[in-house]
Design a protein around this motif. Structure first.
Motif, mmCIF file in Angstrom:
data_model
loop_
_atom_site.group_PDB
_atom_site.id
_atom_site.type_symbol
_atom_site.label_atom_id
_atom_site.label_comp_id
_atom_site.label_asym_id
_atom_site.label_seq_id
_atom_site.Cartn_x
_atom_site.Cartn_y
_atom_site.Cartn_z
ATOM 1 N N CYS A 1 20.140 -2.726 -10.909
ATOM 2 C CA CYS A 1 18.700 -2.997 -10.769
ATOM 3 C C CYS A 1 18.096 -2.030 -9.751
ATOM 4 O O CYS A 1 18.790 -1.475 -8.896
ATOM 5 C CB CYS A 1 18.468 -4.436 -10.330
ATOM 6 N N PHE A 2 16.768 -1.833 -9.857
ATOM 7 C CA PHE A 2 16.025 -1.077 -8.860
ATOM 8 C C PHE A 2 15.891 -1.915 -7.587
ATOM 9 O O PHE A 2 15.789 -3.142 -7.644
ATOM 10 C CB PHE A 2 14.632 -0.720 -9.372
ATOM 11 N N VAL A 3 15.877 -1.217 -6.452
ATOM 12 C CA VAL A 3 15.614 -1.866 -5.169
ATOM 13 C C VAL A 3 14.492 -1.083 -4.491
ATOM 14 O O VAL A 3 14.654 0.102 -4.179
ATOM 15 C CB VAL A 3 16.869 -1.898 -4.270
ATOM 16 N N LEU A 4 13.355 -1.729 -4.298
ATOM 17 C CA LEU A 4 12.192 -1.092 -3.683
ATOM 18 C C LEU A 4 12.122 -1.476 -2.213
ATOM 19 O O LEU A 4 12.276 -2.645 -1.865
ATOM 20 C CB LEU A 4 10.907 -1.534 -4.390
ATOM 21 N N ILE A 5 11.874 -0.484 -1.362
ATOM 22 C CA ILE A 5 11.820 -0.740 0.078
ATOM 23 C C ILE A 5 10.484 -0.280 0.626
ATOM 24 O O ILE A 5 10.065 0.859 0.387
ATOM 25 C CB ILE A 5 12.973 -0.026 0.812
ATOM 26 N N ASP A 6 9.823 -1.169 1.332
ATOM 27 C CA ASP A 6 8.576 -0.848 2.015
ATOM 28 C C ASP A 6 8.825 -0.961 3.512
ATOM 29 O O ASP A 6 9.372 -1.968 3.986
ATOM 30 C CB ASP A 6 7.465 -1.812 1.578
ATOM 31 N N LEU A 7 8.427 0.064 4.267
ATOM 32 C CA LEU A 7 8.661 0.096 5.706
ATOM 33 C C LEU A 7 7.403 -0.345 6.436
ATOM 34 O O LEU A 7 6.314 0.168 6.173
ATOM 35 C CB LEU A 7 9.048 1.513 6.133
ATOM 36 N N LYS A 8 7.555 -1.287 7.350
ATOM 37 C CA LYS A 8 6.411 -1.819 8.081
ATOM 38 C C LYS A 8 6.693 -1.819 9.579
ATOM 39 O O LYS A 8 7.746 -2.269 10.018
ATOM 40 C CB LYS A 8 6.095 -3.250 7.630
ATOM 41 N N ILE A 9 5.742 -1.301 10.321
ATOM 42 C CA ILE A 9 5.836 -1.351 11.776
ATOM 43 C C ILE A 9 4.905 -2.456 12.252
ATOM 44 O O ILE A 9 3.745 -2.533 11.860
ATOM 45 C CB ILE A 9 5.442 -0.001 12.397
ATOM 46 N N GLY A 10 5.420 -3.321 13.073
ATOM 47 C CA GLY A 10 4.625 -4.449 13.536
ATOM 48 C C GLY A 10 4.915 -5.703 12.743
ATOM 49 O O GLY A 10 5.886 -5.779 11.978
ATOM 50 N N LYS A 11 4.070 -6.685 12.888
ATOM 51 C CA LYS A 11 4.281 -7.988 12.274
ATOM 52 C C LYS A 11 3.938 -7.962 10.782
ATOM 53 O O LYS A 11 2.959 -7.360 10.352
ATOM 54 C CB LYS A 11 3.405 -9.029 12.975
ATOM 55 N N LEU A 12 4.767 -8.617 9.999
ATOM 56 C CA LEU A 12 4.568 -8.663 8.550
ATOM 57 C C LEU A 12 3.381 -9.563 8.205
ATOM 58 O O LEU A 12 3.206 -10.633 8.775
ATOM 59 C CB LEU A 12 5.835 -9.206 7.883
ATOM 60 N N SER A 13 2.564 -9.129 7.247
ATOM 61 C CA SER A 13 1.397 -9.903 6.833
ATOM 62 C C SER A 13 1.519 -10.335 5.377
ATOM 63 O O SER A 13 2.340 -9.801 4.631
ATOM 64 C CB SER A 13 0.115 -9.070 7.007
ATOM 65 N N HIS A 14 0.660 -11.276 4.976
ATOM 66 C CA HIS A 14 0.699 -11.721 3.580
ATOM 67 C C HIS A 14 0.223 -10.617 2.638
ATOM 68 O O HIS A 14 0.604 -10.566 1.479
ATOM 69 C CB HIS A 14 -0.141 -12.995 3.400
ATOM 70 N N GLN A 15 -0.615 -9.684 3.161
ATOM 71 C CA GLN A 15 -1.040 -8.554 2.336
ATOM 72 C C GLN A 15 0.161 -7.648 2.004
ATOM 73 O O GLN A 15 0.273 -7.133 0.879
ATOM 74 C CB GLN A 15 -2.111 -7.729 3.067
ATOM 75 N N ASP A 16 1.045 -7.466 2.974
ATOM 76 C CA ASP A 16 2.255 -6.665 2.734
ATOM 77 C C ASP A 16 3.112 -7.294 1.640
ATOM 78 O O ASP A 16 3.642 -6.608 0.759
ATOM 79 C CB ASP A 16 3.089 -6.547 4.018
ATOM 80 N N LEU A 17 3.233 -8.609 1.684
ATOM 81 C CA LEU A 17 4.031 -9.324 0.689
ATOM 82 C C LEU A 17 3.401 -9.226 -0.695
ATOM 83 O O LEU A 17 4.087 -9.046 -1.697
ATOM 84 C CB LEU A 17 4.182 -10.785 1.104
ATOM 85 N N GLY A 18 2.083 -9.354 -0.739
ATOM 86 C CA GLY A 18 1.378 -9.251 -2.017
ATOM 87 C C GLY A 18 1.521 -7.865 -2.636
ATOM 88 O O GLY A 18 1.681 -7.728 -3.850
ATOM 89 N N GLN A 19 1.478 -6.842 -1.775
ATOM 90 C CA GLN A 19 1.642 -5.475 -2.266
ATOM 91 C C GLN A 19 3.031 -5.279 -2.862
ATOM 92 O O GLN A 19 3.183 -4.686 -3.945
ATOM 93 C CB GLN A 19 1.418 -4.497 -1.111
ATOM 94 N N MET A 20 4.057 -5.789 -2.170
ATOM 95 C CA MET A 20 5.416 -5.661 -2.690
ATOM 96 C C MET A 20 5.584 -6.438 -3.985
ATOM 97 O O MET A 20 6.284 -5.994 -4.900
ATOM 98 C CB MET A 20 6.429 -6.143 -1.646
#
Length: 373
Positions: free
Chosen positions: A279-298
């Protein structure tokens, strides 16, 4: 007629070249196999020799009336004798390690095998092992493994070192990064014993998740300002180390991989592929606190890959958000169950092993209803 003869000559030459290439290829493969076999055989003989000497040291020391004084005398005298006979290589420190090696792994060798190897000195002893070789990594690996007091943890690192062909340096790095504790904290209670006996397996998406990931090899300091693009660039510069930290089976597909949807352009920071889970594994790098917008984008990224990139015979895409600070409550509230999206923190320094062991004890207490074995 001349042209036909010329074609036949060229065909014969081509056949000869192909034959020679096959000969070269087969010879190279045979020599490489023979060398690997020789290294394994030499390694096993060395380890069984240390094991046997270690056993004799223990047995001799136990004969002494004053064990502490007598024990030191045994090793000192043996070291002097062996070094005089064979030169360097049998220091008191090395013989202490041989003793410890036997004490640590004494159940690996049966009495019959020990007698055939150390007393009768018969080569037929190696035929009994088959694929079940008692010692599977090098002496230098065991020098690291013998530092680990917990038998389950020690066995885990030995299994992983063998399965992944870890160098001595990589084994030291994985132990220093507390891989065992991190995996235990990321798995469920039922898999704890499996982890210590068989090493890490890859059957479901959660098997590839660690929390935290340790990225000390990037050389970034813990708190100074740095951007997500700089973090990504450092990962690409240290891609081999990053893939080893991710775990077995990962291959690199691309960085800033672009896709277009409804005339809007999007980019995934890192795209990997897991050969074992397929399977594909997608990785998003985030500096700072995770937000619900980050989760929605992923979630959108994963949906796109599942619908437009994944083939029918591949497993659903996994999304991993690597962040400096995750919020479990936000993750739970934002994502649907079985979303195949996970948030994990990353650290730019080696974790405190004692702190992780403390968390592990708390986790086991919670899983067992407050009862720790």
């Amino acid at each position: 007629m001349a042209a036909k003869k010329k074609d036949m000559i060229q065909q014969n030459v081509q056949t000869d070249l192909t034959s020679i290439e096959t000969l070269c290829k087969n010879s190279i493969e045979l020599i490489q196999y023979a060398r690997r076999l020789a290294v394994k055989q030499v390694n096993l003989v060395q380890l069984m020799t240390y094991y046997s000497i270690g056993r004799w040291i223990v047995e001799e020391q136990q004969c002494g009336v004053k064990r502490a004084q007598y024990g030191a005398k045994v090793i000192r005298k043996l070291s002097e004798t062996l070094n005089k006979k064979f030169g360097r290589g049998f220091s008191k420190a090395n013989l202490e390690f041989a003793r410890k090696f036997y004490v640590t792994y004494q159940d690996r060798i049966t009495e019959t095998v020990f007698r055939q190897f150390a007393v009768e000195k018969t080569e037929t002893v190696f035929r009994q092992f088959g694929a079940d070789i008692p010692f599977s990594v090098s002496w230098s690996h065991y020098l690291i493994l013998m530092r680990i007091s917990d038998a389950n943890e020690r066995n885990f690192y030995e299994v992983e070192a063998r399965k992944n062909n870890w160098s001595v340096k990589e084994l030291g790095r994985q132990y220093g990064s507390s891989l065992y504790e991190r995996l235990l904290l990321s798995t469920n209670k039922e898999k704890v014993m499996q982890l210590s006996q068989k090493g890490q397996s890859y059957e479901v998406p959660t098997d590839v998740i660690k929390d935290p990931y340790v990225l000390e090899f990037l050389g970034l300091q813990e708190r100074p300002e740095y951007t997500e693009s700089e973090l990504e660039g450092r990962i690409i510069d240290h891609l081999q180390a990053f893939l080893m930290e991710m775990g077995k089976g990962f291959t690199f597909v691309g960085r800033q991989v672009r896709f277009t949807f409804n005339e809007d352009h999007f980019r995934v920071d890192l795209v990997l592929y897991h050969r074992l889970l397929r399977c594909f594994v997608l990785i998003d790098l985030k500096i700072g606190k995770l937000s619900h917008q980050d989760l929605g984008q992923m979630q959108m990224y994963v949906n796109y890959y599942d619908r437009y990139e994944k083939t029918a015979d591949e497993k659903p895409t996994i999304g991993i958000l690597l962040c400096t600070e995750k919020n479990d409550a936000v993750v739970k509230m934002t994502l649907p169950e079985n979303s195949n999206i996970y948030a994990s923190e990353y650290q730019l320094y080696l974790p405190d092993k004692k702190e992780l062991q403390k968390k592990l004890k708390e986790w086991i207490a919670e899983e067992t209803g407050g009862e720790q074995s």
